[in-house]
Write a protein that holds these residues in place. Structure first.
Motif, PDB file in Angstrom:
ATOM      1  N   ALA A   1       0.838  -1.201   0.000  1.00 49.52           N
ATOM      2  CA  ALA A   1       0.000   0.000   0.000  1.00 49.52           C
ATOM      3  C   ALA A   1       0.872   1.251   0.000  1.00 49.52           C
ATOM      4  O   ALA A   1       0.645   2.178  -0.789  1.00 49.52           O
ATOM      5  CB  ALA A   1      -0.927   0.003   1.214  1.00 49.52           C
ATOM      6  N   ALA A   2       1.880   1.293   0.872  1.00 49.07           N
ATOM      7  CA  ALA A   2       2.739   2.469   0.965  1.00 49.07           C
ATOM      8  C   ALA A   2       3.455   2.733  -0.353  1.00 49.07           C
ATOM      9  O   ALA A   2       3.586   3.888  -0.777  1.00 49.07           O
ATOM     10  CB  ALA A   2       3.741   2.305   2.106  1.00 49.07           C
ATOM     11  N   GLN A   3       3.920   1.684  -1.013  1.00 49.19           N
ATOM     12  CA  GLN A   3       4.580   1.856  -2.306  1.00 49.19           C
ATOM     13  C   GLN A   3       3.612   2.427  -3.338  1.00 49.19           C
ATOM     14  O   GLN A   3       4.007   3.225  -4.185  1.00 49.19           O
ATOM     15  CB  GLN A   3       5.166   0.529  -2.803  1.00 49.19           C
ATOM     16  N   SER A   4       2.340   2.039  -3.253  1.00 51.31           N
ATOM     17  CA  SER A   4       1.360   2.571  -4.211  1.00 51.31           C
ATOM     18  C   SER A   4       1.122   4.059  -3.983  1.00 51.31           C
ATOM     19  O   SER A   4       0.796   4.781  -4.915  1.00 51.31           O
ATOM     20  CB  SER A   4       0.033   1.799  -4.121  1.00 51.31           C
ATOM     21  N   TRP A   5       1.286   4.512  -2.748  1.00 50.24           N
ATOM     22  CA  TRP A   5       1.101   5.937  -2.452  1.00 50.24           C
ATOM     23  C   TRP A   5       2.227   6.753  -3.071  1.00 50.24           C
ATOM     24  O   TRP A   5       2.026   7.886  -3.499  1.00 50.24           O
ATOM     25  CB  TRP A   5       1.057   6.205  -0.959  1.00 50.24           C
ATOM     26  N   VAL A   6       3.434   6.182  -3.092  1.00 55.67           N
ATOM     27  CA  VAL A   6       4.601   6.871  -3.655  1.00 55.67           C
ATOM     28  C   VAL A   6       4.554   6.826  -5.179  1.00 55.67           C
ATOM     29  O   VAL A   6       4.793   7.822  -5.846  1.00 55.67           O
ATOM     30  CB  VAL A   6       5.910   6.232  -3.135  1.00 55.67           C
ATOM     31  N   ALA A   7       4.243   5.668  -5.726  1.00 54.23           N
ATOM     32  CA  ALA A   7       4.272   5.467  -7.173  1.00 54.23           C
ATOM     33  C   ALA A   7       3.184   6.285  -7.864  1.00 54.23           C
ATOM     34  O   ALA A   7       2.184   6.659  -7.263  1.00 54.23           O
ATOM     35  CB  ALA A   7       4.076   3.984  -7.492  1.00 54.23           C
ATOM     36  N   ASN A   8       3.412   6.541  -9.130  1.00 60.09           N
ATOM     37  CA  ASN A   8       2.370   7.175  -9.938  1.00 60.09           C
ATOM     38  C   ASN A   8       1.258   6.157 -10.141  1.00 60.09           C
ATOM     39  O   ASN A   8       1.515   4.976 -10.285  1.00 60.09           O
ATOM     40  CB  ASN A   8       2.942   7.642 -11.279  1.00 60.09           C
ATOM     41  N   GLY A   9       0.035   6.624 -10.147  1.00 57.08           N
ATOM     42  CA  GLY A   9      -1.106   5.724 -10.290  1.00 57.08           C
ATOM     43  C   GLY A   9      -1.990   5.812  -9.056  1.00 57.08           C
ATOM     44  O   GLY A   9      -1.821   6.679  -8.203  1.00 57.08           O
ATOM     45  N   SER A  10      -2.930   4.883  -8.973  1.00 57.54           N
ATOM     46  CA  SER A  10      -3.897   4.955  -7.879  1.00 57.54           C
ATOM     47  C   SER A  10      -3.281   4.479  -6.560  1.00 57.54           C
ATOM     48  O   SER A  10      -2.370   3.654  -6.551  1.00 57.54           O
ATOM     49  CB  SER A  10      -5.139   4.143  -8.211  1.00 57.54           C
ATOM     50  N   ASN A  11      -3.809   5.033  -5.470  1.00 62.74           N
ATOM     51  CA  ASN A  11      -3.348   4.689  -4.132  1.00 62.74           C
ATOM     52  C   ASN A  11      -4.149   3.519  -3.594  1.00 62.74           C
ATOM     53  O   ASN A  11      -5.372   3.527  -3.642  1.00 62.74           O
ATOM     54  CB  ASN A  11      -3.525   5.880  -3.176  1.00 62.74           C
ATOM     55  N   GLN A  12      -3.454   2.529  -3.070  1.00 64.81           N
ATOM     56  CA  GLN A  12      -4.118   1.393  -2.448  1.00 64.81           C
ATOM     57  C   GLN A  12      -4.662   1.826  -1.091  1.00 64.81           C
ATOM     58  O   GLN A  12      -3.964   2.469  -0.306  1.00 64.81           O
ATOM     59  CB  GLN A  12      -3.122   0.241  -2.288  1.00 64.81           C
ATOM     60  N   ALA A  13      -5.893   1.480  -0.814  1.00 64.84           N
ATOM     61  CA  ALA A  13      -6.535   1.860   0.445  1.00 64.84           C
ATOM     62  C   ALA A  13      -6.061   0.966   1.587  1.00 64.84           C
ATOM     63  O   ALA A  13      -5.723  -0.200   1.385  1.00 64.84           O
ATOM     64  CB  ALA A  13      -8.045   1.746   0.299  1.00 64.84           C
ATOM     65  N   VAL A  14      -6.028   1.542   2.781  1.00 66.75           N
ATOM     66  CA  VAL A  14      -5.791   0.796   4.013  1.00 66.75           C
ATOM     67  C   VAL A  14      -6.869   1.219   5.002  1.00 66.75           C
ATOM     68  O   VAL A  14      -7.400   2.325   4.923  1.00 66.75           O
ATOM     69  CB  VAL A  14      -4.390   1.055   4.616  1.00 66.75           C
ATOM     70  N   SER A  15      -7.182   0.350   5.921  1.00 67.18           N
ATOM     71  CA  SER A  15      -8.176   0.696   6.939  1.00 67.18           C
ATOM     72  C   SER A  15      -7.500   1.467   8.060  1.00 67.18           C
ATOM     73  O   SER A  15      -6.272   1.415   8.237  1.00 67.18           O
ATOM     74  CB  SER A  15      -8.827  -0.571   7.499  1.00 67.18           C
ATOM     75  N   GLY A  16      -8.313   2.159   8.825  1.00 63.86           N
ATOM     76  CA  GLY A  16      -7.785   2.863   9.994  1.00 63.86           C
ATOM     77  C   GLY A  16      -7.133   1.906  10.968  1.00 63.86           C
ATOM     78  O   GLY A  16      -6.109   2.208  11.576  1.00 63.86           O
ATOM     79  N   GLU A  17      -7.727   0.728  11.094  1.00 64.66           N
ATOM     80  CA  GLU A  17      -7.182  -0.288  12.003  1.00 64.66           C
ATOM     81  C   GLU A  17      -5.808  -0.767  11.536  1.00 64.66           C
ATOM     82  O   GLU A  17      -4.875  -0.872  12.328  1.00 64.66           O
ATOM     83  CB  GLU A  17      -8.151  -1.466  12.093  1.00 64.66           C
ATOM     84  N   GLN A  18      -5.684  -1.031  10.227  1.00 65.96           N
ATOM     85  CA  GLN A  18      -4.387  -1.466   9.671  1.00 65.96           C
ATOM     86  C   GLN A  18      -3.328  -0.387   9.876  1.00 65.96           C
ATOM     87  O   GLN A  18      -2.215  -0.677  10.309  1.00 65.96           O
ATOM     88  CB  GLN A  18      -4.505  -1.750   8.178  1.00 65.96           C
TER      89      GLN A  18
END
Length: 142
Positions: free
Chosen positions: A50-67
Motif C-alpha cells: 500500500a505504501a509503495q502505491s502511495w509513492v508510485a504514480n497511479g492509484s493509491n491502495q486503500a488501508v483501513s484505519g485499524e491497519q
C-alpha cells in the motif's frame, strides 16, 4: 458532502479540520524520518504494498484505519497519534480512520515523480501539504 467532511463533523470548519488532519499527517511523516522513513516503517509492519502505491504514480491502495493504526503503533508512532487525537478531541481510532484517508494523499502529494526523496534531500514541505488540505476538503475560504 464527502466522506472526509462527514468525519470532520459536517459543514462548519471542514477546511480547518482538514488542515489539522494534514498537519497530523505531516507530523507523522516528519517523525518517521520523512517519506522514505514512513514508507520503510509501513513496509516493516505489513503495509509495504500500500505504501509503495502511495509513492508510485497511479492509484493509491486503500488501508483501513485499524491497519494503519496497528502499523504506526508497531512502528513507534503511537504516542504521536495519541497526542494528536487529544489535541483534536477525537478518539484515536476515529483519527486513524480519518488518517487512513488522508495519509495516502499526503504521501502521494509529496512524491509527484513517483519516488520518495532521499533522506536529507528536499525536506518535508508542510506548505505544500497545506495546499493539499484545500484540494481534499474544498477550502472555499481562500
Amino acid at each position: 458532502m464527502s466522506f472526509l467532511n462527514d468525519l470532520l463533523g459536517g459543514g462548519q470548519g471542514n477546511a480547518a479540520g482538514g488542515a489539522s488532519l494534514i498537519s497530523v499527517a505531516g507530523a507523522l511523516i516528519e517523525k518517521a524520518g520523512g517519506v522514505q522513513g514512513l514508507v520503510a516503517m509501513l513496509q516493516q509492519h505489513g503495509l509495504g504494498e500500500a505504501a509503495q502505491s502511495w509513492v508510485a504514480n497511479g492509484s493509491n491502495q486503500a488501508v483501513s484505519g485499524e491497519q494503519l493504526g496497528q502499523a504506526l503503533q508497531n512502528g513507534g508512532l503511537g504516542p504521536v497519534v495519541e497526542e494528536a487525537a487529544g489535541k483534536l478531541g477525537v478518539d484515536p481510532g476515529q483519527l486513524m480512520g480519518q488518517l487512513s484517508q488522508v495519509l495516502p494523499h499526503a504521501v502521494d502529494h509529496l512524491t509527484p515523480n513517483g519516488e520518495a526523496p532521499a533522506p536529507g534531500q528536499g525536506g518535508l514541505d508542510l506548505g505544500s501539504l497545506a495546499s493539499l488540505a484545500g484540494k481534499l476538503f474544498g477550502n472555499n475560504a481562500a
